[in-house]
Write an enzyme that holds these catalytic residues in place. Structure first.
Site, PDB file in Angstrom:
ATOM      1  N   GLY A   3       0.819  -1.202   0.000  1.00  0.00           N
ATOM      2  CA  GLY A   3       0.000   0.000   0.000  1.00  0.00           C
ATOM      3  C   GLY A   3       0.852   1.250   0.000  1.00  0.00           C
ATOM      4  N   GLY A  14       2.049   5.796   4.650  1.00  0.00           N
ATOM      5  CA  GLY A  14       1.191   6.459   5.619  1.00  0.00           C
ATOM      6  C   GLY A  14      -0.132   5.791   5.909  1.00  0.00           C
ATOM      7  N   VAL A  15      -0.332   4.539   5.429  1.00  0.00           N
ATOM      8  CA  VAL A  15      -1.612   3.877   5.697  1.00  0.00           C
ATOM      9  C   VAL A  15      -1.533   2.951   6.905  1.00  0.00           C
ATOM     10  CG1 VAL A  15      -2.392   4.032   3.317  1.00  0.00           C
ATOM     11  CG2 VAL A  15      -1.090   2.040   4.037  1.00  0.00           C
ATOM     12  N   GLY A  16      -0.367   2.855   7.550  1.00  0.00           N
ATOM     13  CA  GLY A  16      -0.272   2.089   8.795  1.00  0.00           C
ATOM     14  C   GLY A  16       0.273   0.692   8.640  1.00  0.00           C
ATOM     15  N   LYS A  17       1.122   0.441   7.628  1.00  0.00           N
ATOM     16  CA  LYS A  17       1.633  -0.918   7.428  1.00  0.00           C
ATOM     17  C   LYS A  17       2.587  -1.321   8.549  1.00  0.00           C
ATOM     18  CE  LYS A  17       3.368   0.005   3.398  1.00  0.00           C
ATOM     19  NZ  LYS A  17       2.982   1.423   3.297  1.00  0.00           N
ATOM     20  N   THR A  18       3.542  -0.456   8.878  1.00  0.00           N
ATOM     21  CA  THR A  18       4.541  -0.806   9.892  1.00  0.00           C
ATOM     22  C   THR A  18       3.927  -0.910  11.282  1.00  0.00           C
ATOM     23  OG1 THR A  18       6.223   0.342   8.574  1.00  0.00           O
ATOM     24  CG2 THR A  18       6.760  -0.134  10.865  1.00  0.00           C
ATOM     25  N   LYS A  45      -7.273   4.217  -7.482  1.00  0.00           N
ATOM     26  CA  LYS A  45      -7.609   5.231  -8.479  1.00  0.00           C
ATOM     27  C   LYS A  45      -8.917   5.935  -8.131  1.00  0.00           C
ATOM     28  CE  LYS A  45      -5.193   2.787 -12.201  1.00  0.00           C
ATOM     29  NZ  LYS A  45      -5.316   2.032 -13.463  1.00  0.00           N
ATOM     30  N   SER A  96      -2.860   1.690 -18.567  1.00  0.00           N
ATOM     31  CA  SER A  96      -4.203   2.115 -18.166  1.00  0.00           C
ATOM     32  C   SER A  96      -4.583   3.499 -18.664  1.00  0.00           C
ATOM     33  CB  SER A  96      -4.315   2.073 -16.630  1.00  0.00           C
ATOM     34  OG  SER A  96      -3.413   2.970 -16.043  1.00  0.00           O
TER      35      SER A  96
END
Length: 826
Positions: A363, A366-370, A729, A686
């Protein structure tokens, strides 16, 4: 010393047909005597011809010593006449001769090559002038030569005396040059020099270089000798200190230290194979002197063996309700990820044993993976190990260094397990897509064993050289994109995508996590900070256009800092934050909707892209100018994206008549397609339908709808093919103020991943062919048609109306807008 020898009476010197003797890797100087070994057929024939005759020969140096039969072009043209002083034929494989150089000569023309080479030559007059400059250069050269001789003690004292006796400047140059360890080319430069002063200066330069080399070498030898003496003294002193400490009882006996190490090995509860290796290494350690470097290496190795958690593990907390509560407390949304963790717990509880999964969280930043990895560890009750792989280029960082190297260490896997103190932690590998792969190494290949549940039960670190069981570890890797991960490594991981958040999700995260955290970190209270929901949404829309919440966290921190300043200055009355205060704290708005401004003219279409930082909006611009039908593409486009532009243009040209476009324009106009921002590389198929729409809009002079964005791959048959990254998207379009999206029909199934609230707010149009795309995206509010049959003409020029035959009348179309209207002048 006598001057340079001249031609003796009775000696035969034929300057028009001088016999030539080629030398491989040496230069004969005038006045010097050198021994030579003759073995080549032509040279032996030369000696046989002149044997017993006082014939003067010419000596030339070969340019390439590897050539066995040199021709005219293989030899330098400047050489030295020489007399053969002695011939000894006692060798089995050659003839020994002694030659003395006489004078320099220049080859005018090579006469023959068989049975031996001869040449027509002219003698080079010798410069033997005597003036102040020559005398000063000679004096300097002699002094420097004596300094060099002093740095070489193995040379006889007579060498210095011989140099002092030389009175001729050229003789001095040739004597020194012949004995210096310089290249053949440098010697030839000295021989070829016509000016005596120049040859003295060049010899001085070369001799000065060798003087510096000898001086530095002698200095290094002196320092090394001093270091050895210092090391010997330190060894004696250390032995004396040890003896004193032992007498005072301050030093433990080495035997006691090794016995303590033996006890640590026993308590470590090592696997049988590792136990054998440790016992063997300990026995070897007992036989090594403590002062030996090998002693330290072996002792460090055993310390690593004892410190690793071979049989130390934590008990998993398999309470699914507890895990769900922990995950919900730490992270908002991410239902797909949380469901996978809960599934793992449930299966582990039912089977009472399960190998750790290999999860890859993909992802934008800044989406919180770590932070999700830490929450998983807390939910399971496991230790947490973390390693960042970004920029790692050496596989030794993963597998460790072999103990043959000084300062060798285990790899990051073993080091992290030692720090964690558990054999079954949650192991987070950050940025796996940013591993380096080049000539310096390929760490991705080293990870193939680590991240394979079928073989990582016997992982071999090069430093330990014994198997370590990694099968109970729960590996979680993170990546922004999967394109840079090699397919074999990607195949070993279970991909879980974390797309960006919707504004409503960001609002919930800000209220639940970000705002309370920043209030606490800035020393404020909840009563002092009142940030309404509409102001947070205003920040999200106008200050932080991103997929994650990292910038949102920073902006909220900026607001808290502004409040903190006012609180300290006693200018804050616990006010409710409004747009005026936000403008004061954060400055003017950073982002505004550009869709209407960008698509207000024909030739511009709005596309959607999927990047490492989440989804993004692409405004594809097309223009045309007078030319010869060439296509120019800019904006750092990749090969696939360039091909999409070619396909779009080819399809438009093939259907030009159906769309009401004069096909002669494709031959008389150059096209330019640009995709801002030009500094960011872009690739992928795309943008195909977007490029086609922009080209159609350009040629027909019809605008593309400003509220519509599109994505899809185009084919030469006009079909619209599915693409990836739909959720990213769509969220990017929502952030950019787009309300309507055109998608391929085969991407309809991907709408299930879109949050329900977004599906309610936006309109989705699904298409299968390009005709449908044009019907949905071209703005016909100002009049006009998409499909207008254009008559076929064979000649260049406007259509001609035949007034005599109404049936063959050619219908004139409205003029096609070819260029933008001129700008108004002031």
């Amino acid at each position: 010393m006598a001057s340079k020898p001249k031609i003796h009476e009775g000696e035969i010197l034929d300057l028009e047909n001088l016999p030539i003797l080629p030398l491989r890797n040496s230069v004969l100087f005038p006045g010097l005597i050198i021994p030579l070994v003759i073995g080549r057929k032509k040279t032996v024939e030369l000696l046989n011809t002149i044997d017993g005759k006082p014939v003067i020969i010419g000596v030339l140096t070969q340019r390439d010593k590897e050539i066995n039969d040199p021709l005219a072009g293989d030899m330098f043209t400047t050489g030295t006449t020489a007399r053969i002083m002695k011939i000894v034929r006692e060798r089995e494989q050659g003839i020994d001769i002694l030659v003395q150089g006489i004078e320099r000569f220049k080859v005018k023309e090579f006469k023959q090559s068989e049975p031996y080479p001869t040449a027509s030559v002219e003698i080079i007059p010798n410069d033997e002038r005597e003036d102040v400059e020559i005398e000063a250069l000679m004096r300097h050269l002699k002094d420097l030569t004596n300094e060099v001789l002093e740095l070489i003690p193995e040379l006889p004292i007579a060498a210095s005396e011989m140099v002092e006796k030389v009175e001729s400047a050229s003789r001095l140059v040739y004597l020194i040059a012949s004995n210096l360890p310089i290249t053949t080319e440098e010697k030839m430069q000295i021989l070829e020099m016509a000016d005596l002063a120049d040859s003295l200066r060049m010899t001085l330069k070369i001799l000065n270089h060798h003087h510096e080399v000898l001086r530095v070498t002698q200095k290094i030898n002196t320092e090394v000798k001093g270091e050895l003496n210092k090391s010997q003294r330190e060894y004696v002193l250390r032995q004396q200190i040890k003896a004193i400490q032992k007498e005072l009882g301050e030093l433990e006996d080495e035997g006691d230290v090794l016995d303590e190490l033996q006890e640590k090995i026993t308590k470590a509860n090592l696997p049988e194979e590792v136990q054998k290796v440790a016992d063997k290494e300990l026995r070897r350690l007992r036989s090594i002197q403590p002062s030996s470097p090998e002693y330290t290496v072996a002792r460090t190795y055993l310390d690593w063996i004892c410190d690793l958690p071979w049989s130390v593990s934590t008990t998993d907390n398999l309470d699914v309700k507890h895990a769900r509560a922990v995950l919900d407390e730490d992270h908002y949304d991410l239902d797909k990820i949380k469901r996978r963790i809960l599934e793992y717990l449930a299966v582990s509880k039912l089977r009472n044993n399960l190998k750790g999964p290999i999860l890859c969280l993909v992802g934008p930043p800044g989406v919180g993976k770590t932070s999700l990895g830490q929450s998983v560890a807390r939910a399971l009750g496991r230790k947490f190990a973390h390693v960042s792989l970004g920029g790692v280029r050496d596989e030794a960082e993963i597998r460790g260094h072999r103990r043959t190297y000084i300062g060798a260490l285990p790899g990051k896997i073993i080091q992290s397990l030692k720090r964690a103190g558990s054999s079954n932690p949650v192991f987070m590998m950050d940025e796996i897509d940013k591993l380096g792969r080049d000539w310096r190494g390929d760490p991705t290949s080293a990870l193939l064993e680590v991240l394979d549940p079928e073989q990582n039960h016997a992982f071999m670190d090069h430093y330990l050289d014994v198997p370590f069981d990694l099968s109970q570890i729960m590996f979680i890797t993170t990546a922004n994109v999967t394109d840079t991960i090699p397919p074999p490594l990607l195949d070993r991981m279970e991909l879980l995508e974390l797309p960006g958040y919707t504004p409503e999700e960001k609002l919930a995260i800000a209220n639940t996590h970000l705002l309370p955290k920043q209030i606490k970190e800035h020393g404020l209270t909840k009563e002092q900070v009142t940030l309404p929901d509409d102001m947070i949404l205003h920040i999200i829309a106008n200050y932080t256009r991103e997929a994650g919440v990292r910038n949102l966290d920073r902006v909220i921190a900026s607001v808290c800092r502004g409040i903190a300043v006012r609180v300290v200055e006693e200018r804050w009355n616990n006010e409710t934050i409004d747009k005026e205060l936000l403008n004061e704290f954060l400055g003017p708005q950073q982002f505004q909707s550009e869709a209407w401004e960008r698509t207000d003219i024909p030739g511009v279409a709005t596309g959607l892209a999927w990047t490492a930082t989440g989804g993004d909006i692409l405004y594809i611009e097309a223009t045309k100018m007078a030319g010869k039908g060439r296509l120019k593409l800019t904006g750092q486009l990749g090969d696939v994206m360039k091909e999409s532009a070619q396909i779009a243009l080819s399809y438009l040209e093939s259907r030009a008549g159906d769309f009401g476009i004069d096909d002669r324009l494709f031959e008389t106009k150059d096209l330019h397609i640009h995709v801002p921002a030009g500094a960011i590389p872009k690739d992928g198929p795309s943008a195909g339908i977007t490029m086609f729409s922009a080209l159609f809009s350009l040629f027909r002079g019809l605008k593309v709808r400003s509220d519509t964005a599109m994505t899809g791959e185009i084919t030469l048959r006009g079909l619209v093919m599915p693409v990836g990254g739909i959720k990213n998207k769509v969220l990017a379009a929502q952030r950019g103020g787009i309300k309507r999206i055109v998608l391929p029909e085969r991407n309809r199934k991907d709408l299930i991943e879109i949050p329900e609230q977004v599906r309610r707010e936006m309109e989705f149009v699904f298409v299968q062919k390009m005709d449908e795309v044009l019907s949905e995206v071209i703005d016909l509010s100002g009049g006009g048609e998409i499909f207008v049959k254009m008559p076929k003409v064979d000649t260049i020029g406007p259509p001609i109306r035949d007034d005599d035959d109404d049936e063959d009348e050619v219908v004139r179309l409205p003029p096609v807008i070819e260029e933008l209207p001129p700008r108004p002048t002031a």
